[in-house]
Design an enzyme around this catalytic site. Structure first.
Site, PDB file in Angstrom:
ATOM      1  N   ASP A 100       0.845  -1.185   0.000  1.00 29.87           N
ATOM      2  CA  ASP A 100       0.000   0.000   0.000  1.00 29.87           C
ATOM      3  C   ASP A 100       0.882   1.238   0.000  1.00 29.87           C
ATOM      4  O   ASP A 100       1.997   1.230   0.538  1.00 29.87           O
ATOM      5  CB  ASP A 100      -0.896  -0.002   1.247  1.00 29.87           C
ATOM      6  N   PRO A 141     -16.032   0.280   0.840  1.00 29.61           N
ATOM      7  CA  PRO A 141     -14.639   0.418   0.400  1.00 29.61           C
ATOM      8  C   PRO A 141     -14.374   1.829  -0.115  1.00 29.61           C
ATOM      9  O   PRO A 141     -15.318   2.565  -0.426  1.00 29.61           O
ATOM     10  CB  PRO A 141     -14.537  -0.607  -0.737  1.00 29.61           C
ATOM     11  N   HIS A 155     -10.844  -5.658  -3.084  1.00 25.48           N
ATOM     12  CA  HIS A 155      -9.448  -5.727  -2.646  1.00 25.48           C
ATOM     13  C   HIS A 155      -9.423  -6.106  -1.178  1.00 25.48           C
ATOM     14  O   HIS A 155     -10.382  -5.871  -0.438  1.00 25.48           O
ATOM     15  CB  HIS A 155      -8.721  -4.404  -2.890  1.00 25.48           C
TER      16      HIS A 155
END
Length: 223
Positions: free
Chosen positions: A91, A157, A163
């Site tokens: 990330d 999300p 994801h």
């Protein structure tokens, strides 16, 4: 510009800068009151889904990663199966310099699953691949065992392409609170109990006062 400043586990200062910053970015980093929404399946069909479909949420950056047009050198692991495969990447919030705030994202190859609400028993092979292969890849690359990982999905999300988040268990990651995070192993177990579990149950999530979706729920008399 917009952004946030925080203290890293090692005592260093970490800053995130977004430039150029849109109005949406600016609002995201402002402190605002929030409200909990309890979304039934009917609410999802009648309020949330039409709202999602009416918006132009761009996820081209996700497709660029999946197609190796961007960040190909950052891929930690890939299962190339078009139906049950995924890509695992760090990330952007994690600089990979320390493990205390380890944070990776698994992006599925399928493009027809927007969120938790779309999941059925059909997706169990995919979810199991993400869980098992994701843990193995992180243990191999970073030496962090699965027992020290928090593996979860967000609802709502921040973007509508399914994801999965992998974070260090000791890290108080943004969005890991009870009203937003759904542990992947719990999601798998729920789908084993009922193939259409997430098309039946109510889901709770928080919305900021300025978010258009909250306005839609208010207009419908649901908040």
């Amino acid at each position: 510009a917009a952004g946030a400043v925080g203290l890293e586990p090692g005592g260093e200062i970490k800053a995130t800068v977004v430039y150029p910053a849109t109005e949406k970015h600016l609002q995201k980093y402002l402190r605002q009151e929030v409200h909990l929404v309890r979304e039934t399946w009917e609410d999802y069909k009648n309020i949330t889904l039409p709202f999602i479909q009416s918006q132009s949420f761009s996820i081209q950056w996700v497709y660029n990663i999946l197609e190796k047009k961007a960040e190909a050198d950052r891929i930690i692991h890939e299962n190339p199966d078009p139906c049950n495969g995924f890509v695992l990447v760090p990330d952007f919030k994690w600089n990979q310099n320390q493990l205390e705030d380890l944070y990776l994202i698994a992006l599925i190859h399928r493009r027809d699953v927007k969120s938790l609400r779309d999941l059925t028993a059909e997706h169990l092979p995919l979810l199991r691949n993400v869980l098992q292969e994701g843990k193995e890849a992180i243990a191999k690359r970073f030496g962090v065992p699965g027992s020290q990982l928090r593996i979860y999905l967000h609802y709502q999300p921040s973007y509508y392409h399914l994801h999965v988040h992998f974070t260090a268990l000791g890290y108080d990651a943004p969005g890991s609170s009870a009203e937003r995070a759904h542990l992947l192993e719990d999601v798998i177990d729920n789908l084993l109990l009922d193939a259409e579990y997430y098309q039946k149950r109510a889901l709770t999530f928080a919305l900021r006062a300025d978010e258009p979706l909250l306005k839609k729920f208010r207009e419908a008399g649901r908040v």
